[in-house]
Design an enzyme around this catalytic site. Structure first.
Site, PDB file in Angstrom:
ATOM      1  CG  ASN A  18     -22.675   6.698 -18.377  1.00  9.45           C
ATOM      2  OD1 ASN A  18     -21.449   6.630 -18.451  1.00  9.45           O
ATOM      3  ND2 ASN A  18     -23.342   6.384 -17.273  1.00  9.45           N
TER       4      ASN A  18
ATOM      5  CG  ASP B  83     -31.262   1.475 -18.803  1.00  4.38           C
ATOM      6  OD1 ASP B  83     -31.335   1.296 -17.573  1.00  4.38           O
ATOM      7  OD2 ASP B  83     -30.264   1.979 -19.356  1.00  4.38           O
TER       8      ASP B  83
END
Length: 326
Positions: A10, A199
């Protein structure tokens, strides 16, 4: 074993939980397929049926090497239990740490007839107690899968002009056309591909709710109720169900629409609960905004989530006390 790259992580540099789940599933599929083809018989491919609760013990970062190891710990007549461990290695310092431990269940499907479940070769146990404990786990997961499937009628509907911190404000969906690269030799979706998409959706829900960097803390049991075929359009939907002071529980389910030459209607294929935590730029835990429930169903789901949270907390405390006594 592979190095973690920027597209695995991320914006804060933490590797996505879905990326790790995908690696875990690939390792489980390899070892269980090898085992199921280890004796003369009908060629088969192991299909993921369930992932037990898995905790993300430590974050993994860009540049670290992920080492995934798998071991078969129990076999029934038609299923295989696989234990998978994930360890991260800093190749500059040599430091290693365990990041994940997971238990997965696979079912071997015939290459000639995808609807046929073939028999699993038995394994040798070091002690009779290991077989008895494995059988107990097998019966428990079988019962839980049945109960979960029976309560899978919910759908997520869009909300017009939702207020911040409500369920409708953060709920999210992702639509994906299943292509050949998503599938096994049998033409059905890899379990790891599905978990990675789940997810991603859960992460979006969590980020929308708290507007901070978020990471996957744990995943409750993921149940694969039915196979998803190549050519299906899948809708991955997520909604907030519960918040504590420092965590968020998000329900995620996958619905499949047969798209090519299939008369079948949409069906629920997968379901699970993901837990996320909110982190500062320095990686420190942040308070989570309280979820605002509006409908009776939302309040019911909140109380159910609270029950799961308290149960997990009590279990963790008991394990810590037991470890301290040893």
């Amino acid at each position: 074993r592979r190095i973690m790259r920027p597209d695995d992580a991320n914006i804060a540099g933490n590797v996505h939980g879905g990326t790790i789940l995908k690696m875990i599933e690939e390792a489980g599929a390899i070892i269980s397929t090898r085992h199921c083809n280890s004796q003369a018989g009908e060629p088969c491919v192991a299909a993921l049926a369930r992932v037990e609760r898995t905790d993300f013990l430590s974050p993994m970062c860009i540049g670290e090497v992920a080492n995934v190891s798998a071991e078969i710990t129990y076999t029934s007549r038609h299923s295989v239990e696989v234990q998978v461990n994930v360890m991260s290695e800093n190749i500059l310092t040599g430091a290693k740490k365990v990041t994940n431990k997971a238990t997965l269940w696979y079912v071997p499907l015939s290459l000639k007839n995808v609807n046929k479940v073939v028999e699993v070769p038995p394994i040798q146990y070091a002690r009779k107690e290991q077989e008895d404990e494995g059988k107990k786990r097998y019966e428990e997961q079988k019962l839980d899968r049945l109960e979960t499937k029976q309560r899978n009628g919910d759908v997520i509907l869009p909300v017009i002009n939702p207020e911040p911190h409500t369920v409708g404000y953060s709920q999210s969906s992702l639509i994906h056309l299943v292509g050949p690269s998503d599938c096994t030799l049998l033409g059905f979706v890899h379990g790891g591909v599905t978990m990675k998409l789940m997810d991603e959706v859960a992460g979006i829900v969590a980020a929308r709710h708290c507007k901070t960097n978020i990471v996957t803390a744990s995943v409750d049991a993921i149940n694969f109720h039915e196979k998803i075929k190549k050519g299906c359009v899948i809708t991955v939907s997520g909604r907030m169900t519960f918040t504590s002071n420092k965590s968020m529980e998000i329900e995620v389910f996958v619905d499949a629409d047969p798209f090519v030459d299939e008369p079948r209607e949409r069906y629920r294929a997968v379901s699970a609960f993901f837990t996320y935590v909110s982190l500062s730029k320095e990686g420190k835990p942040l308070p989570v905004p309280q979820l605002l429930t509006e409908t009776e169903d939302e309040k019911r789901r909140f109380e159910e989530g609270k029950g799961r949270y308290l149960q997990t907390k009590a279990k963790r405390q008991a394990q810590m006390q037991q470890a301290a006594q040893q």
